[in-house]
Design a protein around this motif. Structure first.
Motif, PDB file in Angstrom:
ATOM      1  N   ARG A 136       0.969  -1.126  -0.152  1.00 57.39           N
ATOM      2  CA  ARG A 136      -0.010   0.042  -0.055  1.00 57.39           C
ATOM      3  C   ARG A 136       0.746   1.064   0.125  1.00 57.39           C
ATOM      4  N   TYR A 137       2.172   1.149   0.721  1.00 55.27           N
ATOM      5  CA  TYR A 137       2.898   2.280   0.857  1.00 55.27           C
ATOM      6  C   TYR A 137       3.342   2.592  -0.640  1.00 55.27           C
ATOM      7  N   LEU A 138       4.225   1.626  -1.195  1.00 57.24           N
ATOM      8  CA  LEU A 138       4.554   1.564  -2.618  1.00 57.24           C
ATOM      9  C   LEU A 138       3.617   2.055  -3.595  1.00 57.24           C
ATOM     10  N   ASP A 139       2.468   1.450  -3.382  1.00 57.90           N
ATOM     11  CA  ASP A 139       1.389   2.181  -4.470  1.00 57.90           C
ATOM     12  C   ASP A 139       1.073   3.766  -4.182  1.00 57.90           C
ATOM     13  N   LEU A 140       1.089   4.157  -2.880  1.00 54.16           N
ATOM     14  CA  LEU A 140       1.061   5.498  -2.844  1.00 54.16           C
ATOM     15  C   LEU A 140       2.055   6.274  -3.279  1.00 54.16           C
ATOM     16  N   PHE A 141       3.298   5.693  -3.032  1.00 50.20           N
ATOM     17  CA  PHE A 141       4.621   6.232  -3.521  1.00 50.20           C
ATOM     18  C   PHE A 141       4.648   6.330  -4.994  1.00 50.20           C
ATOM     19  N   LEU A 142       4.397   5.403  -5.597  1.00 47.08           N
ATOM     20  CA  LEU A 142       4.380   5.335  -7.142  1.00 47.08           C
ATOM     21  C   LEU A 142       3.319   6.132  -7.623  1.00 47.08           C
ATOM     22  N   GLU A 143       2.286   6.379  -7.151  1.00 39.88           N
ATOM     23  CA  GLU A 143       1.113   7.300  -7.850  1.00 39.88           C
ATOM     24  C   GLU A 143       1.039   8.459  -7.669  1.00 39.88           C
ATOM     25  N   ARG A 144       1.604   9.066  -6.612  1.00 41.66           N
ATOM     26  CA  ARG A 144       1.776  10.379  -6.213  1.00 41.66           C
ATOM     27  C   ARG A 144       2.965  10.567  -5.579  1.00 41.66           C
ATOM     28  N   PRO A 145       4.406  10.321  -6.098  1.00 41.72           N
ATOM     29  CA  PRO A 145       5.621  10.773  -5.526  1.00 41.72           C
ATOM     30  C   PRO A 145       5.812  12.195  -4.843  1.00 41.72           C
ATOM     31  N   ARG A 146       5.428  13.057  -5.907  1.00 39.19           N
ATOM     32  CA  ARG A 146       5.762  14.611  -5.707  1.00 39.19           C
ATOM     33  C   ARG A 146       4.896  14.894  -4.450  1.00 39.19           C
ATOM     34  N   LEU A 147       3.656  14.411  -4.409  1.00 37.93           N
ATOM     35  CA  LEU A 147       2.477  15.065  -3.566  1.00 37.93           C
ATOM     36  C   LEU A 147       2.992  14.311  -2.152  1.00 37.93           C
ATOM     37  N   LEU A 148       3.383  13.102  -2.303  1.00 32.91           N
ATOM     38  CA  LEU A 148       3.627  12.421  -0.922  1.00 32.91           C
ATOM     39  C   LEU A 148       4.546  12.933  -0.059  1.00 32.91           C
ATOM     40  N   LYS A 149       5.480  13.798  -0.604  1.00 34.34           N
ATOM     41  CA  LYS A 149       6.372  14.379   0.148  1.00 34.34           C
ATOM     42  C   LYS A 149       5.642  15.575   0.988  1.00 34.34           C
ATOM     43  N   GLN A 150       4.526  15.828   0.789  1.00 36.61           N
ATOM     44  CA  GLN A 150       3.828  16.773   1.422  1.00 36.61           C
ATOM     45  C   GLN A 150       2.884  16.365   2.476  1.00 36.61           C
ATOM     46  N   ILE A 151       2.572  14.902   2.717  1.00 40.23           N
ATOM     47  CA  ILE A 151       1.709  14.515   3.541  1.00 40.23           C
ATOM     48  C   ILE A 151       2.637  14.124   4.796  1.00 40.23           C
ATOM     49  N   PRO A 152       2.094  14.459   5.737  1.00 43.38           N
ATOM     50  CA  PRO A 152       3.065  14.011   7.198  1.00 43.38           C
ATOM     51  C   PRO A 152       3.008  12.512   7.443  1.00 43.38           C
ATOM     52  N   LEU A 153       3.970  12.099   7.895  1.00 42.55           N
ATOM     53  CA  LEU A 153       4.228  10.427   7.839  1.00 42.55           C
ATOM     54  C   LEU A 153       3.302   9.861   8.738  1.00 42.55           C
ATOM     55  N   ARG A 154       2.658  10.388   9.922  1.00 42.63           N
ATOM     56  CA  ARG A 154       1.696   9.811  10.682  1.00 42.63           C
ATOM     57  C   ARG A 154       0.303   9.648  10.254  1.00 42.63           C
ATOM     58  N   TYR A 155       0.068  10.601   8.994  1.00 38.45           N
ATOM     59  CA  TYR A 155      -0.915  10.396   8.248  1.00 38.45           C
ATOM     60  C   TYR A 155      -0.889   8.924   7.405  1.00 38.45           C
ATOM     61  N   ILE A 156       0.287   9.063   6.787  1.00 43.53           N
ATOM     62  CA  ILE A 156       0.648   7.882   5.740  1.00 43.53           C
ATOM     63  C   ILE A 156       0.454   6.864   6.534  1.00 43.53           C
ATOM     64  N   ALA A 157       1.173   6.639   7.819  1.00 47.80           N
ATOM     65  CA  ALA A 157       1.001   5.455   8.420  1.00 47.80           C
ATOM     66  C   ALA A 157      -0.380   4.897   8.951  1.00 47.80           C
ATOM     67  N   SER A 158      -1.181   5.977   9.101  1.00 44.41           N
ATOM     68  CA  SER A 158      -2.505   5.705   9.519  1.00 44.41           C
ATOM     69  C   SER A 158      -3.287   5.269   8.162  1.00 44.41           C
ATOM     70  N   TYR A 159      -3.001   5.741   7.179  1.00 42.71           N
ATOM     71  CA  TYR A 159      -3.843   5.178   5.876  1.00 42.71           C
ATOM     72  C   TYR A 159      -3.354   4.061   5.566  1.00 42.71           C
ATOM     73  N   ILE A 160      -2.190   3.499   5.656  1.00 40.10           N
ATOM     74  CA  ILE A 160      -1.844   2.113   5.253  1.00 40.10           C
ATOM     75  C   ILE A 160      -2.065   1.248   6.216  1.00 40.10           C
ATOM     76  N   GLY A 161      -2.355   1.584   7.396  1.00 44.02           N
ATOM     77  CA  GLY A 161      -2.750   0.694   8.536  1.00 44.02           C
ATOM     78  C   GLY A 161      -1.588   0.269   9.334  1.00 44.02           C
ATOM     79  N   VAL A 162      -0.611   1.152   9.899  1.00 43.50           N
ATOM     80  CA  VAL A 162       0.400   0.799  10.441  1.00 43.50           C
ATOM     81  C   VAL A 162       0.874   1.980  11.425  1.00 43.50           C
ATOM     82  N   THR A 163       1.576   1.554  12.235  1.00 40.82           N
ATOM     83  CA  THR A 163       2.060   2.705  13.390  1.00 40.82           C
ATOM     84  C   THR A 163       3.202   3.422  12.848  1.00 40.82           C
TER      85      THR A 163
END
Length: 175
Positions: A136-163
């Motif tokens: 799930r993380y790799l998908d998000l990274f591949l689909e939105r690499p530029r924008l992913l840098k703007q999302i805080p890691l705590r939100y990304i962790a929650s989104y993919i279902g991990v701490t």
């Protein structure tokens, strides 16, 4: 869209500029707008005492709304906030109903938006059921690499279902 239909539709649109961390929809409020993101990133989440449960991100050139609340005109069970400065073009529920009633192409626009919202939701559900957190993380990274840098890691962790700690381990493994 023919000229008269476009004129009516365009007359109902409002351009809204929002700061980072602006609340679009709150838990318990009724969603009154269907919006199109021309600039920015928004996050869907369920507020929790310790860690919010993030379940979606939307980006430029996508529609945003608490769609279940919008179509039922019932209170929302989640919140939507901006993660960056955001520019929206939005139409109110009542104005959209008027566009549906008075234009030939209004229902076409509504169908396209609804189909888009369904595909986003379906893709998310399948991802949660079939893929690992790392996938799930790799998908998000591949689909939105530029924008992913703007999302805080705590939100990304929650989104993919991990701490956040587990996300840190995933990131170390793939770099």
């Amino acid at each position: 869209m023919n000229d008269p239909d476009w004129s009516l539709f365009a007359s109902k649109l409002d351009k809204v500029k929002l700061n980072k961390n602006a609340n679009l929809t709150a838990v318990g409020s009724i969603e009154n707008y269907l919006s199109f993101i021309s600039e920015g990133i928004v996050r869907f989440y369920i507020p929790q005492e310790e860690n919010d449960l993030t379940f979606g991100f939307l980006f430029e050139n996508e529609f945003v709304t608490a769609y279940d609340s919008f179509i039922t005109q019932a209170p929302s069970h989640y919140q939507i906030e901006t993660l960056t400065e955001t520019v929206l073009w939005r139409i109110s529920y009542n104005d959209l109903q008027e566009v549906y009633d008075k234009t030939e192409s209004g229902n076409f626009i509504g169908r396209i938006m609804a189909e888009n919202m369904f595909l986003i939701k379906s893709k998310r559900e399948l991802s949660l059921l079939k893929k690992t957190a790392e996938e799930r993380y790799l998908d998000l990274f591949l689909e939105r690499p530029r924008l992913l840098k703007q999302i805080p890691l705590r939100y990304i962790a929650s989104y993919i279902g991990v701490t956040p700690q587990a996300l840190s381990r995933i990131r170390k493994r793939i770099t």
